[in-house]
Design a protein around this motif. Structure first.
Motif, PDB file in Angstrom:
ATOM      1  N   SER A 175     -25.738  65.827  76.110  1.00 54.79           N
ATOM      2  CA  SER A 175     -26.135  66.103  77.488  1.00 54.79           C
ATOM      3  C   SER A 175     -27.253  67.137  77.550  1.00 54.79           C
ATOM      4  O   SER A 175     -28.248  66.965  78.274  1.00 54.79           O
ATOM      5  N   ALA A 176     -27.115  68.223  76.796  1.00 47.30           N
ATOM      6  CA  ALA A 176     -28.144  69.274  76.814  1.00 47.30           C
ATOM      7  C   ALA A 176     -29.478  68.748  76.280  1.00 47.30           C
ATOM      8  O   ALA A 176     -30.548  69.047  76.835  1.00 47.30           O
ATOM      9  N   LEU A 177     -29.443  67.972  75.203  1.00 49.63           N
ATOM     10  CA  LEU A 177     -30.674  67.448  74.623  1.00 49.63           C
ATOM     11  C   LEU A 177     -31.368  66.484  75.580  1.00 49.63           C
ATOM     12  O   LEU A 177     -32.596  66.529  75.747  1.00 49.63           O
ATOM     13  N   ARG A 178     -30.598  65.629  76.217  1.00 46.90           N
ATOM     14  CA  ARG A 178     -31.204  64.678  77.157  1.00 46.90           C
ATOM     15  C   ARG A 178     -31.801  65.398  78.364  1.00 46.90           C
ATOM     16  O   ARG A 178     -32.853  65.001  78.881  1.00 46.90           O
ATOM     17  N   HIS A 179     -31.151  66.446  78.803  1.00 53.43           N
ATOM     18  CA  HIS A 179     -31.681  67.182  79.954  1.00 53.43           C
ATOM     19  C   HIS A 179     -33.010  67.852  79.613  1.00 53.43           C
ATOM     20  O   HIS A 179     -33.974  67.789  80.389  1.00 53.43           O
ATOM     21  N   VAL A 180     -33.097  68.481  78.445  1.00 51.35           N
ATOM     22  CA  VAL A 180     -34.320  69.191  78.075  1.00 51.35           C
ATOM     23  C   VAL A 180     -35.447  68.206  77.765  1.00 51.35           C
ATOM     24  O   VAL A 180     -36.593  68.391  78.201  1.00 51.35           O
ATOM     25  N   VAL A 181     -35.154  67.148  77.011  1.00 47.31           N
ATOM     26  CA  VAL A 181     -36.184  66.160  76.682  1.00 47.31           C
ATOM     27  C   VAL A 181     -36.645  65.431  77.936  1.00 47.31           C
ATOM     28  O   VAL A 181     -37.840  65.143  78.105  1.00 47.31           O
ATOM     29  N   GLY A 182     -35.720  65.136  78.845  1.00 46.14           N
ATOM     30  CA  GLY A 182     -36.094  64.463  80.085  1.00 46.14           C
ATOM     31  C   GLY A 182     -36.951  65.308  80.999  1.00 46.14           C
ATOM     32  O   GLY A 182     -37.614  64.781  81.893  1.00 46.14           O
ATOM     33  N   VAL A 201     -32.445  73.914  74.320  1.00 42.76           N
ATOM     34  CA  VAL A 201     -31.238  73.141  73.993  1.00 42.76           C
ATOM     35  C   VAL A 201     -30.115  74.075  73.537  1.00 42.76           C
ATOM     36  O   VAL A 201     -28.948  73.912  73.938  1.00 42.76           O
ATOM     37  N   ARG A 202     -30.432  75.047  72.727  1.00 46.86           N
ATOM     38  CA  ARG A 202     -29.400  75.996  72.265  1.00 46.86           C
ATOM     39  C   ARG A 202     -28.805  76.789  73.428  1.00 46.86           C
ATOM     40  O   ARG A 202     -27.582  76.954  73.518  1.00 46.86           O
ATOM     41  N   GLU A 203     -29.662  77.266  74.314  1.00 50.96           N
ATOM     42  CA  GLU A 203     -29.167  78.041  75.454  1.00 50.96           C
ATOM     43  C   GLU A 203     -28.276  77.202  76.361  1.00 50.96           C
ATOM     44  O   GLU A 203     -27.197  77.650  76.780  1.00 50.96           O
ATOM     45  N   ARG A 204     -28.716  76.000  76.678  1.00 52.83           N
ATOM     46  CA  ARG A 204     -27.929  75.147  77.566  1.00 52.83           C
ATOM     47  C   ARG A 204     -26.629  74.699  76.898  1.00 52.83           C
ATOM     48  O   ARG A 204     -25.577  74.649  77.549  1.00 52.83           O
TER      49      ARG A 204
END
Length: 398
Positions: A175-182, A201-204
């Protein structure tokens, strides 16, 4: 009748003699066992067998053996409660299924059946890797490979608060990776903002884990690989190479600019300084010539003939010193003169061996012939013997 049959006060032993020496019968084995059993029962609070009913106890199971069994059970219960927690682990003790306490590494004890102990490794560095294709903000698809390194920080939350904390970690990472990449463009993901994306990504992800109370802490997030999809990877590689060439050309142009502009500025400053120096020198020479001319005029007014003759001789000396031609007036002289041609052709003043000729040339006739010869040797230029009272040196800017 048996020899040791009880009854009577007289001994029945045929070997005992006739005297009254008391009862010499051997002890009864049944009676000795009965007495030992009564003593054990009295020791542990039990009751022995009564009279009239024989020599058996009334309980059916000996009370002493029951006490020994109870002691053995208690000792076994206590020994079963000891357990060992490893140095890298932390233990959690539950009492009737409810959290009771945390235990440190070493030998610990819990009450069996009543309490239950669990341990978790808090020193192990665990890792999880995810590789997925995701949609960027500018509607492009990129393949991202991310590795998450984590460890257990709170054993109680890890064991009791959630059912599957590592499964939650996997879903939270996606979820975090998709949010940041998106929220980023394709160029940001592939090249420009890789480090920023990793930190975001680490923070989220840590925020998600804290919100779910999983007891996990993120040590490191590694953005291992970002690439375009396989079908269009060649085209993306060409675009990336073109952008790299563009950046390289820009840097080369900036380097050339940084090398040429300072050099041009230095040359301009040098020319400016040279011009200023030339200005100062010419003005100083002009002022010096003007002062010398003023002094010469004053001297000329005092002695015109002497001053004119002196100017004439100085002019001839200057002209002949800069000429490569040699003028001789050796009539009536038998002196042998040495002509240093190598020195004369180098522009140096020739050395004359006839000093008398020079003395004779100081007269008016000699001066006239010398002047005419000089004019002939110089190509008939017909220059007059008189010159300006001062000379100006010519200089130029190099």
């Amino acid at each position: 009748m048996a020899w040791n049959e009880p009854g009577g006060n007289k001994p029945r032993d045929p070997w005992g003699g006739g005297g009254g020496g008391g009862d010499q019968r051997p002890p009864d084995l049944d009676e000795a066992l009965k007495n030992l059993k009564d003593r054990i029962n009295n020791l542990f609070g039990g009751k022995g067998g009564g009279g009239g009913g024989g020599n058996k106890s009334s309980g059916g199971f000996p009370g002493g053996l029951l006490a020994v069994a109870l002691v053995v059970l208690v000792v076994g219960y206590v020994l079963m409660g000891f357990y060992l927690v490893d140095q890298r682990e932390r233990g959690v003790v539950l009492r009737f299924g409810e959290f009771n306490r945390m235990v440190d590494p070493g030998l610990n004890w819990r009450a069996p059946i009543i309490e239950q102990s669990m341990s978790v490794d808090v020193g192990q560095n665990r890792s999880y890797e995810i590789s997925e294709e995701m949609l960027t903000e500018d509607t492009n698809i990129v393949a991202v490979t991310l590795e998450v390194q984590y460890k257990v920080l709170d054993p109680q939350a890890f064991l009791l608060r959630v059912g599957a904390p590592e499964t939650i970690l996997q879903h939270a990472t996606s979820s975090a990776l998709r949010h940041v990449v998106g929220s980023s463009t394709m160029d940001d993901v592939l090249r420009d903002r890789r480090e920023d994306i990793r930190l975001l990504v680490r923070e989220r992800l840590q925020e998600y884990l804290d919100r779910y109370n999983t007891g996990l802490v993120i040590n490191q997030v590694v953005l291992d690989k970002t690439a375009a999809p396989e079908a269009v990877r060649d085209a993306f590689d060409d675009v990336a190479k073109a952008k790299e060439d563009e950046d390289r050309f820009k840097k080369e142009a900036e380097a050339y600019y940084n090398s040429v502009i300072p050099e041009a500025r230095g040359q301009a400053a040098r020319i400016t300084e040279e011009a200023e120096a030339y200005k100062v020198r010419v003005v100083a020479e002009a002022e010096g010539d003007a002062a010398r001319f003023s002094d010469l005029v004053a001297e000329y007014r005092k002695a015109p003939e002497v001053t004119r003759q002196r100017l004439y001789l100085d002019s001839l000396t200057e002209v002949f010193s800069n000429s490569s031609k040699v003028l001789l007036d050796a009539q009536g002289s038998d002196s042998l003169m040495y002509l240093p041609l190598d020195q004369m052709f180098k522009g140096k003043q020739p050395v004359s061996g006839d000093s008398g000729a020079a003395n004779r040339g100081s007269g008016s006739g000699s001066s006239s012939s010398t002047t005419s010869s000089a004019g002939a040797d110089d190509g008939g230029s017909g220059r007059s013997g008189s010159r300006s009272l001062y000379q100006s040196n010519r200089t130029e800017i190099r």
